[in-house]
Design a protein around this motif. Structure first.
Motif, PDB file in Angstrom:
ATOM      1  N   VAL A 118      33.493  -3.058 -17.315  1.00  0.00           N
ATOM      2  CA  VAL A 118      32.330  -2.177 -17.158  1.00  0.00           C
ATOM      3  C   VAL A 118      32.827  -0.796 -16.773  1.00  0.00           C
ATOM      4  N   GLU A 119      32.539   0.168 -17.617  1.00  0.00           N
ATOM      5  CA  GLU A 119      32.866   1.567 -17.334  1.00  0.00           C
ATOM      6  C   GLU A 119      31.612   2.220 -16.773  1.00  0.00           C
ATOM      7  N   VAL A 120      31.774   2.954 -15.659  1.00  0.00           N
ATOM      8  CA  VAL A 120      30.623   3.575 -15.014  1.00  0.00           C
ATOM      9  C   VAL A 120      30.724   5.093 -15.041  1.00  0.00           C
ATOM     10  N   LYS A 121      29.566   5.726 -14.917  1.00  0.00           N
ATOM     11  CA  LYS A 121      29.484   7.182 -14.782  1.00  0.00           C
ATOM     12  C   LYS A 121      29.718   7.539 -13.316  1.00  0.00           C
ATOM     13  N   ALA A 122      29.788   8.816 -13.022  1.00  0.00           N
ATOM     14  CA  ALA A 122      30.065   9.288 -11.660  1.00  0.00           C
ATOM     15  C   ALA A 122      29.089   8.725 -10.629  1.00  0.00           C
ATOM     16  N   ASP A 123      27.831   8.529 -11.017  1.00  0.00           N
ATOM     17  CA  ASP A 123      26.823   8.009 -10.090  1.00  0.00           C
ATOM     18  C   ASP A 123      26.816   6.486 -10.001  1.00  0.00           C
ATOM     19  N   GLY A 124      27.714   5.818 -10.741  1.00  0.00           N
ATOM     20  CA  GLY A 124      27.800   4.363 -10.708  1.00  0.00           C
ATOM     21  C   GLY A 124      26.944   3.656 -11.733  1.00  0.00           C
ATOM     22  N   SER A 125      26.192   4.414 -12.530  1.00  0.00           N
ATOM     23  CA  SER A 125      25.411   3.776 -13.591  1.00  0.00           C
ATOM     24  C   SER A 125      26.347   3.356 -14.732  1.00  0.00           C
ATOM     25  N   VAL A 126      25.881   2.455 -15.555  1.00  0.00           N
ATOM     26  CA  VAL A 126      26.718   1.895 -16.619  1.00  0.00           C
ATOM     27  C   VAL A 126      26.871   2.891 -17.765  1.00  0.00           C
ATOM     28  N   ARG A 127      28.103   3.206 -18.107  1.00  0.00           N
ATOM     29  CA  ARG A 127      28.399   4.029 -19.279  1.00  0.00           C
ATOM     30  C   ARG A 127      28.610   3.129 -20.494  1.00  0.00           C
ATOM     31  N   ARG A 128      29.393   2.047 -20.280  1.00  0.00           N
ATOM     32  CA  ARG A 128      29.746   1.176 -21.401  1.00  0.00           C
ATOM     33  C   ARG A 128      30.149  -0.187 -20.865  1.00  0.00           C
ATOM     34  N   VAL A 129      29.826  -1.226 -21.626  1.00  0.00           N
ATOM     35  CA  VAL A 129      30.275  -2.580 -21.314  1.00  0.00           C
ATOM     36  C   VAL A 129      31.128  -3.051 -22.490  1.00  0.00           C
TER      37      VAL A 129
END
Length: 121
Positions: free
Chosen positions: A54-65
């Protein structure tokens, strides 16, 4: 179909290390999916194993799975794991953590299609 956010899930704390991110994510996976997860000892034989990065954005939301390991049996458990990730997000502010901002989790599924994050084993 995007999984609904879990109601009442507390805001995540900021993380500074990859270990903190992975641990907080595993805890949130269980909290966000109380009827689809378990925390007891995993059985010696599981129905399926799914591994996701799981790759996340700076705020911890999901960028990519990214799917690292697809299940050999019970292929529907792959989507169950992906949905659990989206329900549990965000995983905490990662801006004070070195990149890459990602973690890997192994989902152990029982016969009844409930999962346990291997991180919590």
């Amino acid at each position: 179909m995007v999984a609904q956010k879990a109601p009442g899930l507390a805001a995540p704390r900021a993380v500074r290390t990859h270990d903190e991110l992975r641990r907080q994510a595993a805890e949130r996976l269980v909290l966000a999916s109380p009827t689809q997860s378990f925390t007891t000892q995993a059985p010696s034989h599981v129905l399926s194993v799914v591994v996701l990065e799981v790759e996340v954005k700076a705020d911890g939301s999901v960028r990519r799975v990214n799917v690292i390991r697809r299940p050999r049996f019970a292929p529907e458990t792959l989507q169950l794991a992906i949905d659990a990730v989206h329900r549990a997000a965000p995983f905490g502010d990662v801006r004070r953590m070195p990149e890459p901002w990602k973690f890997t989790e192994t989902f152990l599924f029982e016969e009844d299609r409930r999962f346990k994050p291997l991180t919590l084993n």
